[in-house]
Scaffold this motif. Structure first.
Motif, PDB file in Angstrom:
ATOM      1  N   TRP A 158      56.571  39.544  47.177  1.00 25.02           N
ATOM      2  CA  TRP A 158      57.073  39.566  45.703  1.00 25.02           C
ATOM      3  C   TRP A 158      55.980  40.671  44.716  1.00 25.02           C
ATOM      4  N   VAL A 159      54.852  40.481  44.760  1.00 29.06           N
ATOM      5  CA  VAL A 159      54.058  41.033  44.075  1.00 29.06           C
ATOM      6  C   VAL A 159      53.845  42.825  44.647  1.00 29.06           C
ATOM      7  N   LYS A 160      54.035  42.984  45.880  1.00 31.74           N
ATOM      8  CA  LYS A 160      54.036  44.234  46.450  1.00 31.74           C
ATOM      9  C   LYS A 160      55.106  45.186  45.828  1.00 31.74           C
ATOM     10  N   ASP A 161      56.080  44.636  45.372  1.00 30.52           N
ATOM     11  CA  ASP A 161      57.266  45.562  45.021  1.00 30.52           C
ATOM     12  C   ASP A 161      56.968  46.074  43.535  1.00 30.52           C
ATOM     13  N   TRP A 162      56.057  45.478  42.932  1.00 29.16           N
ATOM     14  CA  TRP A 162      55.656  45.842  41.429  1.00 29.16           C
ATOM     15  C   TRP A 162      53.981  46.189  41.146  1.00 29.16           C
ATOM     16  N   ARG A 163      53.342  45.816  42.250  1.00 34.16           N
ATOM     17  CA  ARG A 163      51.939  45.968  41.960  1.00 34.16           C
ATOM     18  C   ARG A 163      51.104  45.844  43.142  1.00 34.16           C
ATOM     19  N   THR A 164      50.358  46.941  43.430  1.00 36.24           N
ATOM     20  CA  THR A 164      49.612  46.782  44.691  1.00 36.24           C
ATOM     21  C   THR A 164      48.167  47.173  44.518  1.00 36.24           C
ATOM     22  N   SER A 165      47.661  47.120  43.339  1.00 32.10           N
ATOM     23  CA  SER A 165      46.172  47.349  43.133  1.00 32.10           C
ATOM     24  C   SER A 165      45.416  46.292  42.167  1.00 32.10           C
ATOM     25  N   LYS A 166      44.327  45.958  42.332  1.00 30.34           N
ATOM     26  CA  LYS A 166      43.655  44.803  41.290  1.00 30.34           C
ATOM     27  C   LYS A 166      44.535  43.704  41.156  1.00 30.34           C
ATOM     28  N   CYS A 167      44.401  42.934  42.480  1.00 31.41           N
ATOM     29  CA  CYS A 167      45.404  41.524  42.458  1.00 31.41           C
ATOM     30  C   CYS A 167      44.413  40.566  43.089  1.00 31.41           C
ATOM     31  N   ILE A 168      44.305  39.490  42.751  1.00 33.97           N
ATOM     32  CA  ILE A 168      43.668  38.365  43.271  1.00 33.97           C
ATOM     33  C   ILE A 168      44.893  37.224  43.458  1.00 33.97           C
ATOM     34  N   PHE A 169      45.023  36.687  44.730  1.00 37.86           N
ATOM     35  CA  PHE A 169      45.972  35.679  45.059  1.00 37.86           C
ATOM     36  C   PHE A 169      45.180  34.369  45.261  1.00 37.86           C
ATOM     37  N   GLU A 170      45.527  33.373  44.490  1.00 38.13           N
ATOM     38  CA  GLU A 170      44.836  32.134  44.381  1.00 38.13           C
ATOM     39  C   GLU A 170      45.694  31.004  45.043  1.00 38.13           C
ATOM     40  N   THR A 171      45.289  30.261  46.094  1.00 38.11           N
ATOM     41  CA  THR A 171      45.878  29.173  46.777  1.00 38.11           C
ATOM     42  C   THR A 171      45.112  28.002  47.029  1.00 38.11           C
ATOM     43  N   ASP A 172      45.601  26.714  47.093  1.00 39.97           N
ATOM     44  CA  ASP A 172      44.805  25.705  47.486  1.00 39.97           C
ATOM     45  C   ASP A 172      44.558  25.425  48.887  1.00 39.97           C
ATOM     46  N   ALA A 173      45.309  26.371  49.669  1.00 38.03           N
ATOM     47  CA  ALA A 173      45.105  25.933  51.287  1.00 38.03           C
ATOM     48  C   ALA A 173      43.907  26.559  51.620  1.00 38.03           C
ATOM     49  N   LYS A 174      42.788  26.011  51.881  1.00 42.07           N
ATOM     50  CA  LYS A 174      41.520  26.645  52.414  1.00 42.07           C
ATOM     51  C   LYS A 174      41.529  27.068  53.940  1.00 42.07           C
ATOM     52  N   LEU A 175      42.290  26.312  54.464  1.00 44.38           N
ATOM     53  CA  LEU A 175      42.403  26.710  55.863  1.00 44.38           C
ATOM     54  C   LEU A 175      42.885  28.029  56.126  1.00 44.38           C
ATOM     55  N   LEU A 176      43.928  28.188  55.082  1.00 49.01           N
ATOM     56  CA  LEU A 176      44.912  29.691  55.267  1.00 49.01           C
ATOM     57  C   LEU A 176      43.875  30.648  54.702  1.00 49.01           C
ATOM     58  N   VAL A 177      42.973  30.366  53.664  1.00 46.01           N
ATOM     59  CA  VAL A 177      42.138  31.407  53.215  1.00 46.01           C
ATOM     60  C   VAL A 177      41.137  31.913  54.304  1.00 46.01           C
ATOM     61  N   ASP A 178      40.576  30.839  54.915  1.00 47.79           N
ATOM     62  CA  ASP A 178      39.662  31.046  55.966  1.00 47.79           C
ATOM     63  C   ASP A 178      39.965  31.985  57.037  1.00 47.79           C
ATOM     64  N   VAL A 179      41.314  31.653  57.633  1.00 47.85           N
ATOM     65  CA  VAL A 179      41.977  32.329  58.585  1.00 47.85           C
ATOM     66  C   VAL A 179      42.277  33.784  58.237  1.00 47.85           C
ATOM     67  N   MET A 180      42.667  34.016  57.202  1.00 48.66           N
ATOM     68  CA  MET A 180      43.083  35.478  56.411  1.00 48.66           C
ATOM     69  C   MET A 180      41.760  36.284  56.405  1.00 48.66           C
ATOM     70  N   HIS A 181      40.584  35.623  56.353  1.00 40.73           N
ATOM     71  CA  HIS A 181      39.570  36.263  56.254  1.00 40.73           C
ATOM     72  C   HIS A 181      38.780  36.602  57.579  1.00 40.73           C
ATOM     73  N   SER A 182      39.383  35.943  58.668  1.00 37.87           N
ATOM     74  CA  SER A 182      38.701  35.739  59.994  1.00 37.87           C
ATOM     75  C   SER A 182      39.411  37.038  60.710  1.00 37.87           C
ATOM     76  N   PRO A 183      38.783  37.604  61.606  1.00 34.42           N
ATOM     77  CA  PRO A 183      39.172  38.670  62.639  1.00 34.42           C
ATOM     78  C   PRO A 183      39.843  38.100  63.744  1.00 34.42           C
TER      79      PRO A 183
END
Length: 224
Positions: A129-154
């Motif tokens: 949704w955001v990509k369609d109108w904004r692609t820079s200087k964005c912070i996405f906040e979520t209360d799903a800690k496991l998801l955040v950890d996996v997103m930062h894992s290679p």
């Protein structure tokens, strides 16, 4: 294979007796591995009998491990298809660095997913949704800690959840100066209320204000 003290035999033992004793003394995981080894030995015997093709003990072990891995992946896919469709509502609120409202979106998502997979679907929808109108200087906040950890894992996995995470990582590549961070549920009350309000919506709803140089997108998910 670590099964020496489970598979024991003497001069009077039969194959059936050996296997019965092994299964009685073994855990579920060990029983599965014993079954895979028996299958691999049977394949090795047939390869030698019909094609005179030899296989080392390492080859027998490797074939058993590969077979077990393939079976687990197939079982995982089968389990996913048995999960009933569940309707969830999601809310995304976008604000500037001062906390002023910019945009919001509420919609329903029907998918066959566990909670952590639904969280990944929510993030994927927000990124698209955001990509369609904004692609820079964005912070996405979520209360799903496991998801955040996996997103930062290679690391990469083979589960349905890992596939959704890979989709999110591909979407992130379209952004510049983007962060995905964990926030406590109490910090995203507006998105939480918006997700609850989505229960009564027939179609997706979006609210738009002006867009500044910097945005923060807060996500929330509710099961219906």
């Amino acid at each position: 294979m670590g099964l020496t003290n489970k598979v024991m035999a003497n001069e009077d033992s039969t194959v059936l007796g050996i296997l019965q004793g092994a299964f009685q003394m073994s855990s579920r995981e060990q029983c599965t591995m014993i079954g895979m080894i028996c299958w691999s030995l049977w394949r090795r015997r047939n390869n030698w009998l019909w094609r005179k093709a030899s296989m080392s003990t390492f080859g027998v072990k490797g074939m058993a491990m590969n077979m077990l891995s393939d079976w687990r992946r197939a079982k995982e896919k089968e389990d996913i298809t048995r999960i009933p469709l569940q309707l969830r509502s999601t809310g995304c609120v976008v604000r500037d660095s001062a906390g002023s409202f910019l945009r919001a979106k509420a919609c329903k998502v029907r998918n066959r997913a566990y909670a952590m997979e639904a969280e990944a679907v929510r993030l994927k929808e927000a990124l698209s949704w955001v990509k369609d109108w904004r692609t820079s200087k964005c912070i996405f906040e979520t209360d799903a800690k496991l998801l955040v950890d996996v997103m930062h894992s290679p690391k990469q996995g083979r589960s349905f959840f890992d596939t959704l995470v890979d989709d999110c990582k591909e979407l992130v590549k379209h952004f510049e100066e983007v962060l995905i961070v964990f926030t406590h549920r109490s910090a995203n009350n507006v998105a939480h209320i918006l997700a609850q309000a989505a229960y009564s919506l027939i179609d997706p709803r979006e609210w738009i204000n002006t867009a500044p140089d910097f945005i923060i997108c807060t996500l929330s998910l509710e099961a219906i």
